[in-house]
Design a protein around this motif. Structure first.
Motif, PDB file in Angstrom:
ATOM      1  N   LEU A   2      13.487  19.014 -19.769  1.00  0.00           N
ATOM      2  CA  LEU A   2      13.380  17.903 -20.753  1.00  0.00           C
ATOM      3  C   LEU A   2      12.094  18.100 -21.393  1.00  0.00           C
ATOM      4  N   ARG A   3      11.140  18.407 -20.747  1.00  0.00           N
ATOM      5  CA  ARG A   3       9.712  18.406 -21.083  1.00  0.00           C
ATOM      6  C   ARG A   3       9.780  19.643 -22.104  1.00  0.00           C
ATOM      7  N   LYS A   4      10.352  20.761 -21.791  1.00  0.00           N
ATOM      8  CA  LYS A   4      10.372  21.938 -22.968  1.00  0.00           C
ATOM      9  C   LYS A   4      11.394  21.482 -23.938  1.00  0.00           C
ATOM     10  N   ARG A  32       1.830  24.708  -6.603  1.00  0.00           N
ATOM     11  CA  ARG A  32       2.674  26.117  -6.744  1.00  0.00           C
ATOM     12  C   ARG A  32       4.144  25.864  -6.908  1.00  0.00           C
ATOM     13  N   ARG A  33       4.711  25.379  -5.963  1.00  0.00           N
ATOM     14  CA  ARG A  33       6.034  24.911  -6.226  1.00  0.00           C
ATOM     15  C   ARG A  33       6.675  23.894  -7.272  1.00  0.00           C
ATOM     16  N   GLY A  34       5.527  22.888  -7.558  1.00  0.00           N
ATOM     17  CA  GLY A  34       6.075  22.375  -8.643  1.00  0.00           C
ATOM     18  C   GLY A  34       5.745  22.805 -10.021  1.00  0.00           C
ATOM     19  N   ALA A  35       4.948  23.983 -10.199  1.00  0.00           N
ATOM     20  CA  ALA A  35       4.935  24.668 -11.159  1.00  0.00           C
ATOM     21  C   ALA A  35       6.201  25.592 -11.324  1.00  0.00           C
ATOM     22  N   GLU A  36       6.645  26.161 -10.219  1.00  0.00           N
ATOM     23  CA  GLU A  36       7.910  26.786 -10.256  1.00  0.00           C
ATOM     24  C   GLU A  36       9.371  26.140 -10.729  1.00  0.00           C
ATOM     25  N   ALA A  37       9.026  24.998 -10.145  1.00  0.00           N
ATOM     26  CA  ALA A  37      10.205  23.969 -10.528  1.00  0.00           C
ATOM     27  C   ALA A  37      10.216  23.776 -12.114  1.00  0.00           C
ATOM     28  N   THR A  40      11.287  26.787 -13.931  1.00  0.00           N
ATOM     29  CA  THR A  40      12.775  26.827 -13.725  1.00  0.00           C
ATOM     30  C   THR A  40      13.556  26.071 -14.775  1.00  0.00           C
ATOM     31  N   GLY A  41      12.908  24.924 -14.916  1.00  0.00           N
ATOM     32  CA  GLY A  41      13.291  23.880 -15.903  1.00  0.00           C
ATOM     33  C   GLY A  41      13.565  24.482 -17.300  1.00  0.00           C
ATOM     34  N   ALA A  42      12.275  24.853 -17.631  1.00  0.00           N
ATOM     35  CA  ALA A  42      12.016  25.554 -19.165  1.00  0.00           C
ATOM     36  C   ALA A  42      12.932  26.674 -19.199  1.00  0.00           C
ATOM     37  N   ALA A  43      13.116  27.475 -18.388  1.00  0.00           N
ATOM     38  CA  ALA A  43      13.970  28.666 -18.554  1.00  0.00           C
ATOM     39  C   ALA A  43      15.376  28.131 -18.532  1.00  0.00           C
TER      40      ALA A  43
END
Length: 71
Positions: A2-4, A32-37, A40-43
């Motif tokens: 949703l941010r994207k 690190r895990r937060g950035a990965e999440a 993933t959402g942006a993708a």
């Protein structure tokens, strides 16, 4: 995701309670895990964008997440 979508769809605002909850989850996961999440959402948004046009995609997201975003 949703941010994207916010920039692409021009959503006017987010539910502040949901934003605070997302920050809490990010902190709990760690950077690190937060950035990965987040990536993933942006993708996921990018994948949806590839198969649907902006109007349909943005309308779908606004309809599925009315408690989060305001068009």
């Amino acid at each position: 995701m949703l941010r994207k979508a916010s920039a692409a769809c021009g959503f006017a605002s987010y539910n502040p309670t949901i934003v605070d909850r997302a920050r809490t989850c990010f902190d709990a996961l760690g950077s690190r895990r937060g950035a990965e999440a987040m990536h993933t959402g942006a993708a996921e948004f990018e994948r949806w964008q590839f198969i649907r046009n902006y109007d349909a995609l943005c309308g779908t997201l606004a309809a599925k997440f009315p408690m989060v975003v305001k068009p």
